[in-house]
Scaffold this motif. Structure first.
Motif, PDB file in Angstrom:
ATOM      1  N   MET A   1       1.284  26.523  12.486  1.00 16.04           N
ATOM      2  CA  MET A   1       2.550  25.867  12.585  1.00 16.04           C
ATOM      3  C   MET A   1       2.514  24.653  13.100  1.00 16.04           C
ATOM      4  O   MET A   1       2.933  23.581  12.860  1.00 16.04           O
ATOM      5  N   SER A   2       1.772  24.886  14.717  1.00 17.11           N
ATOM      6  CA  SER A   2       1.687  23.503  15.445  1.00 17.11           C
ATOM      7  C   SER A   2       1.101  22.479  14.978  1.00 17.11           C
ATOM      8  O   SER A   2       1.443  21.218  15.107  1.00 17.11           O
ATOM      9  N   TYR A   3       0.024  22.788  14.057  1.00 17.67           N
ATOM     10  CA  TYR A   3      -0.814  21.773  13.505  1.00 17.67           C
ATOM     11  C   TYR A   3       0.160  20.865  12.518  1.00 17.67           C
ATOM     12  O   TYR A   3       0.106  19.764  12.095  1.00 17.67           O
ATOM     13  N   ALA A   4       1.067  21.800  11.646  1.00 15.73           N
ATOM     14  CA  ALA A   4       1.826  21.324  10.559  1.00 15.73           C
ATOM     15  C   ALA A   4       2.830  20.281  11.280  1.00 15.73           C
ATOM     16  O   ALA A   4       2.966  19.062  10.649  1.00 15.73           O
ATOM     17  N   VAL A   5       3.293  20.555  12.351  1.00 12.73           N
ATOM     18  CA  VAL A   5       4.400  19.934  12.757  1.00 12.73           C
ATOM     19  C   VAL A   5       3.680  18.640  13.455  1.00 12.73           C
ATOM     20  O   VAL A   5       4.236  17.548  13.383  1.00 12.73           O
ATOM     21  N   LEU A   7       1.104  16.944  12.482  1.00 11.24           N
ATOM     22  CA  LEU A   7       0.621  16.095  11.424  1.00 11.24           C
ATOM     23  C   LEU A   7       1.911  15.289  10.960  1.00 11.24           C
ATOM     24  O   LEU A   7       1.914  14.104  10.675  1.00 11.24           O
ATOM     25  N   LEU A   8       3.041  16.058  11.021  1.00 11.19           N
ATOM     26  CA  LEU A   8       4.327  15.217  10.624  1.00 11.19           C
ATOM     27  C   LEU A   8       4.811  14.291  11.601  1.00 11.19           C
ATOM     28  O   LEU A   8       5.083  13.166  11.380  1.00 11.19           O
ATOM     29  N   ILE A  53       1.136  19.000  21.121  1.00  9.47           N
ATOM     30  CA  ILE A  53       1.074  17.996  20.101  1.00  9.47           C
ATOM     31  C   ILE A  53      -0.028  16.972  20.329  1.00  9.47           C
ATOM     32  O   ILE A  53      -0.755  16.546  19.344  1.00  9.47           O
ATOM     33  N   LYS A  54      -0.247  16.623  21.343  1.00 17.66           N
ATOM     34  CA  LYS A  54      -1.242  15.596  21.753  1.00 17.66           C
ATOM     35  C   LYS A  54      -2.506  16.128  21.320  1.00 17.66           C
ATOM     36  O   LYS A  54      -3.405  15.452  20.771  1.00 17.66           O
ATOM     37  N   SER A  55      -2.826  17.315  21.911  1.00 14.20           N
ATOM     38  CA  SER A  55      -4.086  18.045  21.728  1.00 14.20           C
ATOM     39  C   SER A  55      -4.421  18.152  19.907  1.00 14.20           C
ATOM     40  O   SER A  55      -5.468  18.057  19.649  1.00 14.20           O
ATOM     41  N   TYR A  59      -7.485  16.488  17.659  1.00  7.95           N
ATOM     42  CA  TYR A  59      -8.356  17.540  17.218  1.00  7.95           C
ATOM     43  C   TYR A  59      -8.437  17.045  15.901  1.00  7.95           C
ATOM     44  O   TYR A  59      -9.491  16.909  15.150  1.00  7.95           O
ATOM     45  N   MET A  60      -7.429  16.941  15.052  1.00  8.47           N
ATOM     46  CA  MET A  60      -7.376  16.527  13.567  1.00  8.47           C
ATOM     47  C   MET A  60      -8.016  14.918  13.349  1.00  8.47           C
ATOM     48  O   MET A  60      -8.706  15.019  12.401  1.00  8.47           O
TER      49      MET A  60
END
Length: 211
Positions: A1-5, A7-8, A53-55, A59-60
């Motif tokens: 979930m943290s990756y999806a948020v 990205l937004l 969020i920064k990390s 990464y993405m």
């Protein structure tokens, strides 16, 4: 979930701390109202801190870059286009775009952006390109073309960037950016046509600067 948020947040260009100060409280409240306390407790365990969020965004970004470099390396040929512009801090930024063959089609992507901290001459531009090519282990022999504006620092016959690139690969084809000859042509067009063009530019700028 943290990756999806993450990205937004990256797509909307919001501050990283909005995940912890606004998004997470909203998710926790929605989970409590719609599902129950069990979902609320699980939602509270999701980390949306500023550092997280920064990390996640870093990464993405790194993953996207690795995929792009892999695709460029797999292409038999690739070309680059350069654009140099000044940002709001009055610092020259060199942006490089790449065109390559992928899945029997032509792909165009943003390759990288680096600041030109001292001068914007051909040697400095070439140094940035060389450092990137060497770091990513790209093959100079597969570089088929370069595209830039018509400035002498870019396409000069003796000391321009194009000539420096040809020392690495003599078969490289150098071309002018299509916008450059259009800008030159607009300076000598009839006054009536120039007024029409200026009006169209104002309309486009007006629309682009408003939501």
């Amino acid at each position: 979930m943290s990756y999806a948020v993450s990205l937004l947040i990256a797509r909307t260009k919001k501050p990283h701390n909005i995940g912890e100060t606004l998004i997470k409280p909203c998710l926790v409240e929605c989970a409590h109202l719609l599902v129950g306390k069990s979902a609320e407790s699980r939602m509270k365990k999701v980390s949306l801190s500023n550092n997280t969020i920064k990390s996640r965004i870093e990464y993405m970004t790194s993953n996207i870059k690795d995929q792009l470099i892999t695709n460029v390396k797999a292409s038999q040929w690739f070309g680059i286009q350069l654009d140099e512009s000044v940002d709001i801090a009055n610092l020259s930024q060199l942006m490089v775009f790449v065109r390559y063959v992928y899945n029997q089609g032509i792909e165009e992507d943003f390759l990288f952006c680096r600041p030109l901290e001292r001068t914007t001459n051909a040697v400095d531009v070439m140094l940035l390109i060389e450092n990137f090519v060497d770091a990513e282990e790209l093959d100079w022999s597969r570089l088929s073309s370069i595209c830039a504006d018509g400035a002498p620092s870019m396409l000069g016959a003796r000391s321009g960037f194009a000539e420096l690139v040809k020392r690495q690969n003599p078969t490289v084809i150098a071309t002018h950016c299509i916008i450059h000859p259009e800008a030159l042509a607009s300076r000598t067009m009839p006054q009536l046509l120039k007024q029409t063009l200026d009006c169209a530019i104002k309309i486009v700028n007006y629309i682009k600067t408003r939501p």
